[in-house]
Design a protein around this motif. Structure first.
Motif, PDB file in Angstrom:
ATOM      1  N   GLU A   1      -6.110   3.503   7.865  1.00  0.00           N
ATOM      2  CA  GLU A   1      -5.569   4.740   8.918  1.00  0.00           C
ATOM      3  C   GLU A   1      -6.728   5.972   8.569  1.00  0.00           C
ATOM      4  O   GLU A   1      -7.026   6.851   9.078  1.00  0.00           O
ATOM      5  CB  GLU A   1      -4.215   5.156   8.795  1.00  0.00           C
ATOM      6  N   GLU A   2      -6.787   6.260   6.951  1.00  0.00           N
ATOM      7  CA  GLU A   2      -7.526   7.029   6.669  1.00  0.00           C
ATOM      8  C   GLU A   2      -8.890   6.833   6.933  1.00  0.00           C
ATOM      9  O   GLU A   2     -10.027   8.103   7.282  1.00  0.00           O
ATOM     10  CB  GLU A   2      -7.442   7.060   4.865  1.00  0.00           C
TER      11      GLU A   2
ATOM     12  N   TYR B   1      -5.802   2.722  -3.349  1.00  0.00           N
ATOM     13  CA  TYR B   1      -4.812   3.486  -2.592  1.00  0.00           C
ATOM     14  C   TYR B   1      -5.091   4.199  -1.165  1.00  0.00           C
ATOM     15  O   TYR B   1      -4.246   4.651  -0.497  1.00  0.00           O
ATOM     16  CB  TYR B   1      -4.106   4.457  -3.386  1.00  0.00           C
ATOM     17  N   ASN B   2      -6.420   3.836  -0.807  1.00  0.00           N
ATOM     18  CA  ASN B   2      -6.722   4.184   0.699  1.00  0.00           C
ATOM     19  C   ASN B   2      -6.382   3.402   1.628  1.00  0.00           C
ATOM     20  O   ASN B   2      -5.931   2.270   1.419  1.00  0.00           O
ATOM     21  CB  ASN B   2      -8.388   4.755   0.794  1.00  0.00           C
ATOM     22  N   THR B   3      -6.406   3.893   2.852  1.00  0.00           N
ATOM     23  CA  THR B   3      -5.828   2.961   4.043  1.00  0.00           C
ATOM     24  C   THR B   3      -6.914   2.968   5.196  1.00  0.00           C
ATOM     25  O   THR B   3      -7.660   3.923   5.154  1.00  0.00           O
ATOM     26  CB  THR B   3      -4.565   3.562   4.617  1.00  0.00           C
TER      27      THR B   3
ATOM     28  N   ARG C   1       0.918   4.176  -3.032  1.00  0.00           N
ATOM     29  CA  ARG C   1       0.401   5.450  -2.543  1.00  0.00           C
ATOM     30  C   ARG C   1       1.465   6.430  -3.075  1.00  0.00           C
ATOM     31  O   ARG C   1       1.305   7.366  -3.464  1.00  0.00           O
ATOM     32  CB  ARG C   1       0.328   5.785  -1.090  1.00  0.00           C
TER      33      ARG C   1
ATOM     34  N   ILE D   1       0.762  -1.219   0.064  1.00  0.00           N
ATOM     35  CA  ILE D   1       0.055  -0.025  -0.068  1.00  0.00           C
ATOM     36  C   ILE D   1       0.914   1.352  -0.043  1.00  0.00           C
ATOM     37  O   ILE D   1       0.540   2.150  -0.645  1.00  0.00           O
ATOM     38  CB  ILE D   1      -0.902  -0.050   1.177  1.00  0.00           C
ATOM     39  N   GLN D   2       2.106   1.220   0.407  1.00  0.00           N
ATOM     40  CA  GLN D   2       2.798   2.555   0.747  1.00  0.00           C
ATOM     41  C   GLN D   2       3.530   2.641  -0.573  1.00  0.00           C
ATOM     42  O   GLN D   2       3.568   4.022  -0.962  1.00  0.00           O
ATOM     43  CB  GLN D   2       3.772   2.201   1.836  1.00  0.00           C
TER      44      GLN D   2
ATOM     45  N   LEU E   1     -11.576  -2.124   3.443  1.00  0.00           N
ATOM     46  CA  LEU E   1     -11.946  -0.809   3.736  1.00  0.00           C
ATOM     47  C   LEU E   1     -13.366  -0.354   4.073  1.00  0.00           C
ATOM     48  O   LEU E   1     -13.836   0.270   4.831  1.00  0.00           O
ATOM     49  CB  LEU E   1     -11.567   0.112   2.734  1.00  0.00           C
TER      50      LEU E   1
ATOM     51  N   HIS F   1      -8.412  -5.498  -0.816  1.00  0.00           N
ATOM     52  CA  HIS F   1      -8.225  -4.493  -0.083  1.00  0.00           C
ATOM     53  C   HIS F   1      -9.582  -3.561  -0.027  1.00  0.00           C
ATOM     54  O   HIS F   1      -9.683  -2.957   1.186  1.00  0.00           O
ATOM     55  CB  HIS F   1      -7.108  -3.493  -0.700  1.00  0.00           C
TER      56      HIS F   1
END
Length: 405
Positions: free
Chosen positions: A388-389, A384-386, A9, A5-6, A307, A303
């Motif tokens: 944490e977001e 690309y979202n996480t 991003r 993911i990082q 989410l 993924h």
């Protein structure tokens, strides 16, 4: 590539910026996806190194541009498993593709014929058909939906008859995230010899449709919903329809022979591609297709499902919050309201905290009328979202509720 993911991003320059002093949390992906550097580079490379018009020139730049543009068409054909590359028509986007089909079908309908649309369509998949009915005297029928935000299939079956000529349904609702059973919808429409157009604007960043497996007649989507640029999309038109239907526009490229007495038309795809196309957009669309396939749609789906599940659970912990679109099959869209608070006010505060969501009716007023609401707050997630977001979103909603209550 493995789903890092990082690393993903880092491919998107815009995700590193700040909004109102906060790191950007971009959750308006149902409106448009952000662009990876690879796509941006493809645009710059075209204009920097081989900008030229296509199909008509014998010089080197024109040949290079033509080859790149047609290679993109073939990538798209392979991605969606169309039988022939000439069944992939480049358009300025989903709305254009729908209007093209609605226009050319004027000659196929007569007064009293029936066409069917669903209750959860974007305005782009309602208004062109209403205009078609006004031109032809055809009758528009609507598949109803239930409180969960799912279509009532038994009612769809009742609407189908020998009078049915066309059926139009979105693959995924932009306002609710509902995934419609399009394979079954197509199968039942074909039993009465009706053609089917699927609006895939919301689906193609989440799902990889197989056109031959679906046996769909028309399928439309836009590149900007798939990490590509705006102003370019495709209309898949099954070859038998492409050969039968008349051109949409006249001009260069779509002709075979022109005299003042008579003009004859080119074959597919050029028959429906009048004028100089968005060459750079088509090439960049091909680059975006490569990028998404390099990540892999199985990984993307896994993924985004994570989410969606996490965001749904966390948001429902907020007292007074209601989610619209709770059917069993949906993708990573959460549309919600908080009792007693206008969605626009929530969206404004979220923006001040760096969280980008969409508010309003999302060009789907009939859905909002069904629920008797002015609109919703829509958080839509991409690969690309996480998590944490999602946490940042939830805390921002809680803050907005406290400020507005």
């Amino acid at each position: 590539m493995s789903f890092n993911i990082q690393k993903i991003r880092n491919d998107f320059p815009i995700l590193s910026r700040k909004v109102n002093g906060y790191p950007l949390v971009y959750l308006d992906n149902a409106a448009t996806l952000q662009k990876p550097q690879l796509v941006i580079d493809a645009i710059v490379d075209y204009y920097s190194n081989y900008n030229a018009n296509i199909h008509r020139g014998v010089h080197t730049l024109s040949q290079e541009a033509t080859d790149a543009y047609e290679a993109a068409r073939q990538k798209i054909q392979k991605h969606f498993n169309a039988k022939e590359s000439h069944e992939i028509l480049f358009t300025p986007g989903t709305t254009y593709g729908i209007n093209l089909v609605a226009h050319v079908f004027t000659s196929e309908l007569k007064k009293g014929d029936e066409i069917i649309v669903s209750a959860m369509e974007h305005h782009s998949n309602i208004v062109p058909w209403q205009m078609l009915c006004e031109r032809t005297g055809a009758i528009l029928k609507v598949i109803p939906m239930n409180e969960e935000g799912a279509l009532i299939f038994s009612e769809y079956e009742k609407l189908l008859s020998e009078k049915t000529k066309l059926v139009f349904v979105n693959h995924i609702s932009n306002a609710l995230g509902t995934i419609n059973p399009i394979a079954k919808i197509i199968e039942y429409a074909h039993k009465v010899n009706a053609a089917v157009l699927i609006d895939g604007a919301q689906s193609c960043s989440h799902i990889k449709p197989n056109f031959q497996e679906l046996d769909v007649d028309f399928y439309v989507t836009s590149a900007h919903k798939m990490c590509g640029p705006t102003g370019i999309g495709i209309l898949y038109m099954k070859e038998e329809w492409g050969n039968k239907l008349p051109p949409y526009q006249g001009g260069g490229e779509m002709i075979d022979q022109v005299t003042f007495e008579k003009t004859t038309y080119a074959g597919l795809p050029f028959k429906f591609e009048a004028g100089t196309p968005n060459i750079c957009g088509g090439i960049a669309f091909g680059a975006a297709i490569d990028y998404l396939n390099n990540i892999g749609f199985d990984a993307i789906v896994a993924h985004e499902d994570e989410l969606l599940e996490y965001a749904t659970k966390k948001l429902l912990e907020i007292e007074g919050l209601r989610i619209y679109g709770t059917g069993p099959d949906k993708t990573s869209v959460v549309s919600f309201n908080i009792e007693g608070i206008h969605p626009y006010d929530i969206g404004t505060i979220l923006d001040k905290l760096g969280v980008a969501v969409r508010t309003g009716h999302h060009c789907a007023q009939p859905i909002m009328d069904f629920y008797k609401i002015p609109g919703t707050v829509r958080a839509s997630f991409a690969f690309y979202n996480t998590l944490e977001e999602v946490d940042i979103l939830v805390e921002a909603v809680k803050k907005a509720k406290m400020m507005l209550s």
